[in-house]
Design an enzyme around this catalytic site. Structure first.
Site: not given
Ligand code: GDP
Ligand code: IMO
Ligand code: MG
Length: 428
Positions: A16, A40-41, A13, A223
């Site tokens: 990416k 989850g992106h 998270d 991840q």
């Molecule tokens: P990922 O799994 O690595 O793709 O990241 P996620 O989407 O799960 O979580 C990142 C969150 O931060 C998302 O809700 C993005 O919209 C948000 N985000 C990304 N870059 C920035 C930033 O520079 N500032 C803020 N405030 N939010 C950001």
């Molecule tokens: P993105 O791509 C954050 C965590 C779960 C748990 C562990 C194992 O959005 O960064 P799993 O279901 O993969 O067997 O769970 O990994 N986990 C993540 N945490 N971001 C993710 O993906 C994750 N995908 C799995 O919370 O601790």
């Molecule tokens: Mg994510």
């Protein structure tokens, strides 16, 4: 520019999805190489929010080919739900290609993920419950179902029946659950065949051809480094290789083709699920980061655990992945804090550790040693160059860069596509 790998540097998270999206129309293909719909992106484009789980982020860039590589585990129901939802919003998904060697998340693997977690009680991993771990376990045990198996009735029936002769024993005798009827599972999987058929191909061959034609291919991790099954905080990890090495095995692109590795790192740290987290804040400061950063899981909605930036972790990610550029995200979330502590090393049983201890018993006892930086109050979301950041924010970024052994080329100052400070062109 040949192949570029993009990975997460912490526990996921990091942003990416936004970072991949930023590379934009100059990229010809975005390949997801590991994980499945545990990811989850969230990507925000002109105020519109898109949450992707299984589909590569490149799906939102017109002209870019999104590819699900051989290293991914695919929940076919989720795949088509996600495609339908995007199509309904006017996104063209027709370029999507799926590896014929990717593994399929079966209904019994989803069930086994949930019942195993319940069985573990306090020792649970805190998985996303999507069947990821059991599907990779089947892959390694050589009883997995692959995409290509769906297109041969005899093979599919044989494999499902074989796997269930084992799984049903476990479900019924150990977990006291109902077993699965092999015919019903075969029928469900066969039901996807017609729609899936045109997307399925040898994606390794396809990507090799693109690279030979001088096209740009991004290999996007789900991840992150500390969730990697080999290099992460085992057993509190996911079941795939989320680091740069996994980009090769999960896509069929060899290491000699990769010339850039981008790691996305948050300006603080978050984690979802169980496991050690030295800089975790269990007080009001943690609440501030969670609220300012909207740190609630995209996949499960769980509140993310929040803490200060951990430099040894980012340095570890630099080393394991061979990072050439960092993308530092969510700097804006720190705005308004009086001071910003950064973990520079750990104290483990009275001994200073400058690097992450890979001994998990030690890591679990690691106490952060902090260096504290002055905060800033100015709104930074409109900054587009380093000069437009307040002095203290610039100093914070410069201090992190010193600690993590690779340049910070891009800085996120908000969730929007344009809310970014570009120090150096990631594709240049
Ligand atoms: P990922 O799994 O690595 O793709 O990241 P996620 O989407 O799960 O979580 C990142 C969150 O931060 C998302 O809700 C993005 O919209 C948000 N985000 C990304 N870059 C920035 C930033 O520079 N500032 C803020 N405030 N939010 C950001
Ligand atoms: P993105 O791509 C954050 C965590 C779960 C748990 C562990 C194992 O959005 O960064 P799993 O279901 O993969 O067997 O769970 O990994 N986990 C993540 N945490 N971001 C993710 O993906 C994750 N995908 C799995 O919370 O601790
Ligand atoms: Mg994510």
């Amino acid at each position: 520019m040949p192949a570029i790998v993009l990975v997460g540097a912490q526990w996921g998270d990091e942003g990416k999805g936004k970072a991949t999206d930023l590379l934009g129309s100059r990229v010809d293909a975005v390949v997801k190489f590991n994980g499945g719909n545990n990811a989850g992106h969230t990507i925000v484009i002109e105020g519109e929010k898109y949450a992707l789980h299984l589909l590569p982020s490149g799906i939102l860039t017109p002209g870019c080919m999104p590819v699900i590589g051989n290293g991914v585990v695919v929940d076919l129901g989720v795949l088509f739900e996600e495609i339908d939802a995007l199509e309904a919003r006017g996104v063209d998904t027709s370029k999507l290609r799926v590896s014929n060697s990717a593994h399929v998340i079966t209904p019994y693997n989803r069930t086994l993920d949930k019942v195993t977690e319940r069985f573990l009680g306090n020792a649970k991993i805190g998985t996303t419950g999507r069947g990821i771990g059991p599907t990779y376990a089947d892959k390694m045990a050589r009883i997995g179902i692959r995409i290509q198996d769906l297109f041969d009735d005899e093979v599919l029936r044989g494999k499902v029946t074989g796997a269930l002769s084992l799984k049903n024993q476990t479900l019924v005798k150990i977990y006291n659950r109902k077993g699965f009827d092999p015919d019903a599972v075969v029928d469900e999987l066969r039901g996807y065949r017609e729609r899936l058929g045109p997307m399925v191909t040898d994606t390794g061959l396809l990507l090799d051809g693109m690279l030979r034609d001088g096209k740009t291919v991004v290999l996007e991790a789900g991840q992150a480094t500390l969730l990697d099954v080999d290099h992460g905080t085992y057993p509190f990890v996911t079941s795939s290789n989320a680091t740069a090495g996994g980009a090769c095995t999960g896509s069929g692109i060899p290491p000699t083709r990769i010339d850039r590795v981008i790691a996305v790192v948050k300006a603080y740290t978050t984690r979802v699920g169980e496991g050690p987290f030295p800089t975790e804040l269990l007080d009001a400061k943690g609440e501030i980061l969670r609220n300012n950063g909207a740190e609630f899981g995209t996949t499960t909605g769980r509140p993310r655990r929040c803490g200060w930036f951990d430099a040894p972790i980012a340095r570890y990610a630099e080393r394991i992945n061979g990072v050439t550029d960092f993308v530092l995200t969510k700097l804006d979330v720190l705005t308004g804090l009086d001071e910003v502590p950064v973990c520079v090393a750990y104290d483990v049983d009275g001994v200073r550790h400058d690097e992450v201890p890979t001994d998990q018993a030690q890591f679990a006892r690691a106490v952060p040693i902090y260096e504290t930086f002055p905060g800033w109050t100015e709104d930074i979301s409109r900054a587009r160059t380093l000069d437009e950041l307040p002095r203290n924010a610039r100093d914070y970024v410069a201090a992190l860069e010193q600690m993590i052994n690779a340049p910070i080329s891009v800085i996120g100052v908000g969730p929007g596509r344009d809310e970014t400070v570009v120090v150096r062109d990631l594709l240049g």
